[in-house]
Design a protein around this motif. Structure first.
Motif, PDB file in Angstrom:
ATOM      1  N   GLU A  42       0.831  -1.202   0.000  1.00 28.32           N
ATOM      2  CA  GLU A  42       0.000   0.000   0.000  1.00 28.32           C
ATOM      3  C   GLU A  42       0.871   1.260   0.000  1.00 28.32           C
ATOM      4  OE1 GLU A  42      -3.431   2.518   0.203  1.00 28.32           O
ATOM      5  OE2 GLU A  42      -2.915   0.572  -0.673  1.00 28.32           O
ATOM      6  N   LEU A  43       1.952   1.252   0.776  1.00 30.03           N
ATOM      7  CA  LEU A  43       2.862   2.403   0.775  1.00 30.03           C
ATOM      8  C   LEU A  43       3.439   2.625  -0.614  1.00 30.03           C
ATOM      9  CD1 LEU A  43       4.615   4.622   2.090  1.00 30.03           C
ATOM     10  CD2 LEU A  43       6.261   2.816   2.671  1.00 30.03           C
ATOM     11  N   GLU A  44       3.875   1.565  -1.256  1.00 32.61           N
ATOM     12  CA  GLU A  44       4.458   1.697  -2.592  1.00 32.61           C
ATOM     13  C   GLU A  44       3.421   2.188  -3.597  1.00 32.61           C
ATOM     14  OE1 GLU A  44       8.016  -1.654  -2.124  1.00 32.61           O
ATOM     15  OE2 GLU A  44       6.181  -2.182  -3.198  1.00 32.61           O
ATOM     16  N   ARG A  45       2.196   1.719  -3.474  1.00 35.32           N
ATOM     17  CA  ARG A  45       1.130   2.184  -4.366  1.00 35.32           C
ATOM     18  C   ARG A  45       0.864   3.671  -4.164  1.00 35.32           C
ATOM     19  NH1 ARG A  45      -3.828   3.739  -4.556  1.00 35.32           N
ATOM     20  NH2 ARG A  45      -4.082   3.630  -2.291  1.00 35.32           N
ATOM     21  N   LEU A  46       0.767   4.079  -2.907  1.00 38.73           N
ATOM     22  CA  LEU A  46       0.508   5.487  -2.599  1.00 38.73           C
ATOM     23  C   LEU A  46       1.641   6.389  -3.076  1.00 38.73           C
ATOM     24  CD1 LEU A  46      -0.944   5.202   1.022  1.00 38.73           C
ATOM     25  CD2 LEU A  46      -2.148   6.104  -0.984  1.00 38.73           C
ATOM     26  N   ALA A  47       2.883   5.935  -2.890  1.00 39.71           N
ATOM     27  CA  ALA A  47       4.036   6.738  -3.304  1.00 39.71           C
ATOM     28  C   ALA A  47       4.057   6.928  -4.813  1.00 39.71           C
ATOM     29  CB  ALA A  47       5.334   6.083  -2.834  1.00 39.71           C
ATOM     30  N   ALA A  48       3.829   5.851  -5.543  1.00 35.78           N
ATOM     31  CA  ALA A  48       3.800   5.954  -7.004  1.00 35.78           C
ATOM     32  C   ALA A  48       2.693   6.902  -7.454  1.00 35.78           C
ATOM     33  CB  ALA A  48       3.601   4.568  -7.618  1.00 35.78           C
ATOM     34  N   GLU A  49       1.525   6.777  -6.848  1.00 36.19           N
ATOM     35  CA  GLU A  49       0.397   7.636  -7.193  1.00 36.19           C
ATOM     36  C   GLU A  49       0.694   9.088  -6.863  1.00 36.19           C
ATOM     37  OE1 GLU A  49      -3.372   7.841  -4.711  1.00 36.19           O
ATOM     38  OE2 GLU A  49      -4.069   6.673  -6.423  1.00 36.19           O
ATOM     39  N   ARG A  50       1.302   9.319  -5.710  1.00 31.20           N
ATOM     40  CA  ARG A  50       1.576  10.698  -5.276  1.00 31.20           C
ATOM     41  C   ARG A  50       2.518  11.415  -6.239  1.00 31.20           C
ATOM     42  NH1 ARG A  50       1.666  13.366  -0.012  1.00 31.20           N
ATOM     43  NH2 ARG A  50       1.608  15.565  -0.591  1.00 31.20           N
ATOM     44  N   PHE A  51       3.440  10.658  -6.825  1.00 32.79           N
ATOM     45  CA  PHE A  51       4.422  11.273  -7.714  1.00 32.79           C
ATOM     46  C   PHE A  51       4.091  11.089  -9.198  1.00 32.79           C
ATOM     47  CE2 PHE A  51       6.669  11.230  -3.762  1.00 32.79           C
ATOM     48  CZ  PHE A  51       7.478  12.348  -3.819  1.00 32.79           C
ATOM     49  N   GLY A  52       2.968  10.447  -9.485  1.00 40.14           N
ATOM     50  CA  GLY A  52       2.591  10.264 -10.869  1.00 40.14           C
ATOM     51  C   GLY A  52       3.491   9.308 -11.611  1.00 40.14           C
ATOM     52  N   GLU A  54       4.786   5.031 -12.263  1.00 41.00           N
ATOM     53  CA  GLU A  54       4.165   3.718 -12.422  1.00 41.00           C
ATOM     54  C   GLU A  54       4.352   2.817 -11.207  1.00 41.00           C
ATOM     55  OE1 GLU A  54       4.398   3.082 -17.263  1.00 41.00           O
ATOM     56  OE2 GLU A  54       5.976   2.224 -15.992  1.00 41.00           O
ATOM     57  N   ALA A  55       5.476   2.968 -10.517  1.00 46.34           N
ATOM     58  CA  ALA A  55       5.772   2.019  -9.440  1.00 46.34           C
ATOM     59  C   ALA A  55       6.688   2.665  -8.409  1.00 46.34           C
ATOM     60  CB  ALA A  55       6.425   0.759 -10.019  1.00 46.34           C
ATOM     61  N   ALA A  56       6.818   1.983  -7.273  1.00 48.40           N
ATOM     62  CA  ALA A  56       7.679   2.462  -6.191  1.00 48.40           C
ATOM     63  C   ALA A  56       8.270   1.275  -5.458  1.00 48.40           C
ATOM     64  CB  ALA A  56       6.889   3.353  -5.234  1.00 48.40           C
ATOM     65  N   LEU A  57       9.359   1.527  -4.743  1.00 52.18           N
ATOM     66  CA  LEU A  57      10.065   0.497  -3.995  1.00 52.18           C
ATOM     67  C   LEU A  57      10.464   1.051  -2.638  1.00 52.18           C
ATOM     68  CD1 LEU A  57      11.463  -2.345  -4.040  1.00 52.18           C
ATOM     69  CD2 LEU A  57      13.493  -1.168  -4.946  1.00 52.18           C
ATOM     70  N   PRO A 217       9.542   4.314 -13.407  1.00 56.63           N
ATOM     71  CA  PRO A 217       8.824   3.416 -14.314  1.00 56.63           C
ATOM     72  C   PRO A 217       8.795   1.983 -13.769  1.00 56.63           C
ATOM     73  CG  PRO A 217      10.435   4.754 -15.499  1.00 56.63           C
ATOM     74  CD  PRO A 217      10.710   4.944 -14.043  1.00 56.63           C
ATOM     75  N   LYS A 218       7.772   1.239 -14.134  1.00 62.67           N
ATOM     76  CA  LYS A 218       7.593  -0.120 -13.627  1.00 62.67           C
ATOM     77  C   LYS A 218       8.795  -1.002 -13.935  1.00 62.67           C
ATOM     78  CE  LYS A 218       4.453  -4.093 -13.857  1.00 62.67           C
ATOM     79  NZ  LYS A 218       3.219  -4.648 -14.470  1.00 62.67           N
ATOM     80  N   GLU A 219       9.283  -0.961 -15.158  1.00 61.26           N
ATOM     81  CA  GLU A 219      10.416  -1.810 -15.550  1.00 61.26           C
ATOM     82  C   GLU A 219      11.665  -1.454 -14.754  1.00 61.26           C
ATOM     83  OE1 GLU A 219      14.119  -2.729 -17.589  1.00 61.26           O
ATOM     84  OE2 GLU A 219      13.229  -0.712 -17.502  1.00 61.26           O
ATOM     85  N   PHE A 220      11.889  -0.162 -14.526  1.00 66.10           N
ATOM     86  CA  PHE A 220      13.032   0.285 -13.747  1.00 66.10           C
ATOM     87  C   PHE A 220      12.924  -0.209 -12.300  1.00 66.10           C
ATOM     88  CE2 PHE A 220      14.559   3.463 -10.689  1.00 66.10           C
ATOM     89  CZ  PHE A 220      15.908   3.509 -11.004  1.00 66.10           C
TER      90      PHE A 220
END
Length: 345
Positions: A42-52, A54-57, A217-220
Motif C-alpha cells: 500500500e505504501l508503494e502504491r501510494l508513493a507511485a500515485e503521489r508522484f505520478g 508507475e511504481a515504487a520500492l 517506471p515499472k520496468e526500472f
C-alpha cells in the motif's frame, strides 16, 4: 523537544508520532521479499500515485535508495554519472557509487546548488564509439539539497530537456522533495514529471522512524528490486515500518511549511546574537546557516555549552553552522536557544 532536549542537528532526528506508533502496532504484515506485505504494498502504491509514476520500492534508507538507483542505471563498470560536486551521492555516501556499481562520478561545480546547463552539456560523453571514454548513463542532482537550497520547476525542466536531447535518464535525490514542493508551493507531481526516478525520504522531517521510497517506471523499479536484494535491502515483515511511512506520506507533508516558518523565525532571531553572520538569503526550507565571527565561543565550545543546557547541535562544517527546524522544535524553544547563545561567554 525530544527526550527532554532541544535537538537542532537535523530533521532526521524526528521521532514517530503517537498516530504512527499506533499504526505500527496494528499493521498488517507479511514477507515483503515474497511480495506478501500488504502494508508495504500500500505504501508503494501510494508513493507511485503521489508522484505520478508507475511504481515504487520501499528501502531502509535514503543512501540505499540513491545507490540502488545508481546500481540500476549503471550497466557496465566505469559508466559515468554527471552530478553536482556538493550533492549527497558525492559527499555523504562514502564513495558507494564506485564501490557498489563501479560508477565514475563526473562532478560539476554548482552555483547555489545548481549545475550550469552549459557545463552539463559539455561533460556529456557524446561519442559512444570512442574507446577512450566512459559512457554517460545518468544525470542526477538533489532537490532540495542539504544546503537548504531548492531547484525551481523551470530548472528541473531544463535539465530534463537537456538529458532527453542525449537520451539520458534523470535521477533526483528528493530526500527533502516535499520541502522543496512546499517552498515552491507546487504539487510534487509537477516536479516529478521532470525526473525518471526520485528517491524520497520518509524520515527527514516527516517523522517516520525508517525508510525511503524510490519511484519510477515499472520496468526500472522491477530491476531496482533485484538490486535492493543484492544489497541486503530485502526485508521481511517491514509493514511495521511502512505503516508509519504511509502517515508520513499522506499527513506529515502538509505541515512542512510550519517548519519553514519556524526556520525563518530562527534566522531572524539569530541576527540578534552578536558575533554571528547569518545567511538569511539561504533560508528556503527548514534550515538556517550561520558563521561564528566574533562570537565568544568557538564551534566545539558552543556544542559543549549548548549540550550542558539540554540543546543538541552539530559543530561547524567547512566553517558553517546549521540549525534545523522540525516538528519537535517550537518557537518557545527557539527563543530559549537564542537566549542561551546571547548569554554565552
Amino acid at each position: 523537544m525530544i527526550n527532554g532536549k532541544i535537538d537542532l542537528r537535523s530533521d532526521t532526528v524526528t521521532v514517530p508520532t503517537d498516530e504512527m506508533r499506533q499504526a505500527m502496532c496494528e499493521a498488517i504484515v507479511g514477507d515483503d521479499v515474497y511480495g506478501d506485505d500488504a502494508t508495504i504494498n500500500e505504501l508503494e502504491r501510494l508513493a507511485a500515485e503521489r508522484f505520478g509514476k508507475e511504481a515504487a520500492l520501499f528501502l531502509p534508507t535514503g543512501t540505499m535508495s540513491n545507490q540502488v538507483a545508481v546500481f540500476t542505471y549503471v550497466k557496465n563498470r566505469g559508466d559515468e554519472l554527471i552530478l553536482p560536486d556538493n550533492c549527497h551521492i558525492v559527499t555523504h555516501e562514502v564513495g558507494a557509487a564506485a564501490v557498489i556499481a563501479g560508477a565514475q562520478l563526473r562532478t560539476v561545480q554548482n552555483v547555489k546548488g545548481e549545475m550550469p546547463l552549459e557545463m552539463v552539456e559539455h561533460y556529456i560523453r557524446k561519442d559512444p564509439t570512442d574507446i577512450h571514454q566512459p559512457s554517460t548513463v545518468l544525470i542526477s542532482y538533489e532537490n532540495a539539497d542539504s544546503d537548504g537550497q531548492v531547484r525551481s520547476v523551470e530548472y528541473m525542466k531544463s535539465v530534463w530537456e537537456l538529458a532527453k536531447k542525449y537520451d539520458l535518464p534523470v535521477h533526483v535525490d528528493g530526500a527533502r522533495i516535499f520541502n522543496a514542493a512546499a517552498y515552491l508551493d507546487v504539487d510534487v507531481k509537477e516536479m516529478a514529471q521532470y525526473a525518471d526516478s526520485i528517491s524520497v525520504c520518509l524520515s527527514k522531517g516527516l517523522c517516520a522512524p525508517v525508510g525511503s521510497v524510490l519511484v519510477g517506471p515499472k520496468e526500472f523499479i522491477e530491476r531496482a528490486r533485484r538490486k535492493r536484494k543484492i544489497l541486503g535491502g530485502g526485508m521481511r515483515q517491514a509493514g511495521i515500518l511502512a505503516a508509519a511511512g504511509i502517515i508520513a506520506l499522506t499527513k506529515m507533508t502538509d505541515r512542512l511549511k510550519e517548519d519553514h516558518e519556524n526556520a525563518a523565525y530562527m534566522a531572524e532571531r539569530l541576527t540578534e546574537v552578536k558575533g554571528l553572520e547569518v545567511y538569511k538569503e539561504r533560508q528556503q526550507i527548514d534550515m538556517v546557516f550561520f558563521k561564528l565571527k566574533d562570537y565568544p565561543l568557538d564551534s566545539a565550545q558552543l556544542v559543549e555549552y549548548m549540550a550542558e543546557n539540554n540543546v543538541i547541535i552539530n559543530g561547524e562544517d567547512n566553517g558553517e553552522m546549521r540549525y534545523v527546524a522540525h516538528r519537535y522544535v517550537s518557537r518557545e524553544e527557539i527563543d530559549t536557544v537564542i537566549e542561551l547563545m546571547k548569554q554565552a561567554q
